[in-house]
Design a protein around this motif. Sequence first.
Motif, PDB file in Angstrom:
ATOM      1  N   GLY A   1       0.710  -0.845   0.123  1.00 45.81           N
ATOM      2  CA  GLY A   1      -0.033  -0.007  -0.059  1.00 45.81           C
ATOM      3  C   GLY A   1       1.264   1.562  -0.037  1.00 45.81           C
ATOM      4  N   TYR A   2       0.446   2.128  -0.430  1.00 45.10           N
ATOM      5  CA  TYR A   2       1.296   3.369  -0.612  1.00 45.10           C
ATOM      6  C   TYR A   2       0.263   4.930  -0.133  1.00 45.10           C
ATOM      7  N   ASP A   3       0.261   5.120   0.521  1.00 46.23           N
ATOM      8  CA  ASP A   3      -0.206   6.729   0.877  1.00 46.23           C
ATOM      9  C   ASP A   3       0.220   7.665   0.537  1.00 46.23           C
ATOM     10  N   LEU A   4      -0.400   8.198  -0.453  1.00 44.84           N
ATOM     11  CA  LEU A   4      -0.167   9.389  -0.553  1.00 44.84           C
ATOM     12  C   LEU A   4       0.014  10.886   0.027  1.00 44.84           C
ATOM     13  N   SER A   5      -0.808  10.689   1.142  1.00 43.29           N
ATOM     14  CA  SER A   5      -1.178  12.009   1.349  1.00 43.29           C
ATOM     15  C   SER A   5       0.669  11.896   2.010  1.00 43.29           C
ATOM     16  N   THR A   6       1.429  10.907   3.164  1.00 42.18           N
ATOM     17  CA  THR A   6       2.428  10.655   3.391  1.00 42.18           C
ATOM     18  C   THR A   6       3.385  10.479   3.004  1.00 42.18           C
ATOM     19  N   ASP A   7       3.195   9.813   1.522  1.00 41.55           N
ATOM     20  CA  ASP A   7       4.419   9.441   0.854  1.00 41.55           C
ATOM     21  C   ASP A   7       5.233   8.243   1.463  1.00 41.55           C
ATOM     22  N   ARG A   8       4.233   7.361   2.529  1.00 42.67           N
ATOM     23  CA  ARG A   8       5.135   6.512   2.768  1.00 42.67           C
ATOM     24  C   ARG A   8       4.908   4.506   2.292  1.00 42.67           C
ATOM     25  N   LEU A   9       4.683   4.383   2.023  1.00 45.01           N
ATOM     26  CA  LEU A   9       4.801   2.682   1.441  1.00 45.01           C
ATOM     27  C   LEU A   9       4.605   2.125   3.145  1.00 45.01           C
ATOM     28  N   TYR A  10       4.003   0.845   2.833  1.00 50.35           N
ATOM     29  CA  TYR A  10       3.976   0.164   3.566  1.00 50.35           C
ATOM     30  C   TYR A  10       3.687  -1.802   2.299  1.00 50.35           C
ATOM     31  N   GLY A  11       4.075  -2.653   3.050  1.00 45.61           N
ATOM     32  CA  GLY A  11       4.110  -3.797   2.772  1.00 45.61           C
ATOM     33  C   GLY A  11       4.506  -5.048   3.871  1.00 45.61           C
ATOM     34  N   HIS A  12       3.852  -5.995   2.725  1.00 45.20           N
ATOM     35  CA  HIS A  12       3.605  -7.861   3.804  1.00 45.20           C
ATOM     36  C   HIS A  12       3.511  -8.726   3.211  1.00 45.20           C
ATOM     37  N   VAL A  13       4.756  -9.234   2.916  1.00 43.02           N
ATOM     38  CA  VAL A  13       5.283 -10.675   1.756  1.00 43.02           C
ATOM     39  C   VAL A  13       4.194 -11.807   2.916  1.00 43.02           C
ATOM     40  N   LYS A  14       3.742 -12.132   1.663  1.00 42.66           N
ATOM     41  CA  LYS A  14       2.559 -13.205   1.970  1.00 42.66           C
ATOM     42  C   LYS A  14       2.618 -14.827   1.311  1.00 42.66           C
ATOM     43  N   ILE A  15       2.809 -15.945   1.526  1.00 48.43           N
ATOM     44  CA  ILE A  15       3.052 -17.166   0.528  1.00 48.43           C
ATOM     45  C   ILE A  15       1.773 -17.319  -0.197  1.00 48.43           C
ATOM     46  N   ARG A  16       0.285 -16.693   0.381  1.00 51.46           N
ATOM     47  CA  ARG A  16      -0.992 -17.048  -0.382  1.00 51.46           C
ATOM     48  C   ARG A  16      -1.173 -15.265  -1.077  1.00 51.46           C
TER      49      ARG A  16
ATOM     50  N   GLU B   1      15.162 -14.380   3.010  1.00 52.92           N
ATOM     51  CA  GLU B   1      16.360 -13.240   2.946  1.00 52.92           C
ATOM     52  C   GLU B   1      15.894 -12.003   2.017  1.00 52.92           C
ATOM     53  N   GLN B   2      15.333 -13.388   1.404  1.00 50.70           N
ATOM     54  CA  GLN B   2      15.002 -12.068   0.727  1.00 50.70           C
ATOM     55  C   GLN B   2      13.751 -10.868   1.018  1.00 50.70           C
ATOM     56  N   ALA B   3      12.405 -11.375   1.726  1.00 51.25           N
ATOM     57  CA  ALA B   3      11.970 -11.054   2.439  1.00 51.25           C
ATOM     58  C   ALA B   3      12.278  -9.723   3.541  1.00 51.25           C
ATOM     59  N   SER B   4      13.792 -10.182   3.742  1.00 48.41           N
ATOM     60  CA  SER B   4      14.310  -9.176   4.417  1.00 48.41           C
ATOM     61  C   SER B   4      14.676  -8.173   3.587  1.00 48.41           C
ATOM     62  N   MET B   5      15.002  -8.609   2.973  1.00 42.41           N
ATOM     63  CA  MET B   5      15.700  -7.041   2.004  1.00 42.41           C
ATOM     64  C   MET B   5      14.699  -6.527   1.406  1.00 42.41           C
ATOM     65  N   ILE B   6      13.227  -7.046   1.318  1.00 45.96           N
ATOM     66  CA  ILE B   6      12.354  -6.278   0.756  1.00 45.96           C
ATOM     67  C   ILE B   6      11.432  -5.434   2.273  1.00 45.96           C
ATOM     68  N   ARG B   7      11.640  -5.830   3.286  1.00 41.61           N
ATOM     69  CA  ARG B   7      10.903  -5.272   4.385  1.00 41.61           C
ATOM     70  C   ARG B   7      11.680  -3.989   5.001  1.00 41.61           C
ATOM     71  N   ARG B   8      13.605  -4.437   5.119  1.00 41.13           N
ATOM     72  CA  ARG B   8      14.734  -3.122   5.210  1.00 41.13           C
ATOM     73  C   ARG B   8      13.907  -2.229   4.208  1.00 41.13           C
ATOM     74  N   TYR B   9      14.259  -2.850   2.983  1.00 39.05           N
ATOM     75  CA  TYR B   9      13.533  -0.854   1.930  1.00 39.05           C
ATOM     76  C   TYR B   9      13.009  -0.563   2.444  1.00 39.05           C
ATOM     77  N   ILE B  10      11.834  -0.799   2.679  1.00 44.51           N
ATOM     78  CA  ILE B  10      10.626  -0.244   2.765  1.00 44.51           C
ATOM     79  C   ILE B  10      10.493   0.375   3.741  1.00 44.51           C
ATOM     80  N   ALA B  11      11.520   0.142   4.791  1.00 40.40           N
ATOM     81  CA  ALA B  11      11.798   0.843   6.525  1.00 40.40           C
ATOM     82  C   ALA B  11      13.272   2.054   6.268  1.00 40.40           C
TER      83      ALA B  11
END
Length: 180
Positions: free
Chosen positions: A40-55, A143-153
């Motif tokens: 999800g991308y919040d336009l008002s605060t310019d913040r990105l949110y994300g969750h990595v899921k199996i399904r 390892e890949q999910a960790s890299m994505i979470r670190r990027y979002i932060a």
Amino acid sequence: MQPHPGKQWAPAASGKGDQDRPRRRATYTRPHGVRHLLAGYDLSTDRLYGHVKIRKGRTESLSFCRYLRSLHPADVRIAIVLDNFSPHLSTKTDDRVGQWAAANNVELAYVPFYGSWLNRIEAQFTALRYFALDGTDHETHREQASMIRRYIAWRNRHITDPTLRKVVRRAETIKRAKVA
């Protein structure tokens, strides 16, 4: 796991026929499955949110919508823009998401078919690939999910980073140019 080519793919060759360079893994099959990024991308605060899921089905989509709703006060109406992924379109056949949206002050907006360039989050995905995935060959999904979470932060802490702004601006321009 799929390797992503990029400028940091392998060490520079030291000579002709360098045999010490690590070889890329072949990825003809996906024996451990794939992972999905719900974002999800919040336009008002310019913040990105994300969750990595199996399904990435209706249940996971609704769960992520609930998470996005929890980020704002209940009396503030929010709009969630959804692409044309089948669980999003299923509100016509399965009204769980529609009922939840009506009860929680949420408006669901759909991007037109073949109009992904209208979705502002697409440029953010280009930046995610550029900063977090290009030049990588992750051994595990964790390892890949960790890299994505670190990027979002990192991205949410460095919203004004010139390189980030340049990549996003270029991606937005390319998406618009494809339509014109």
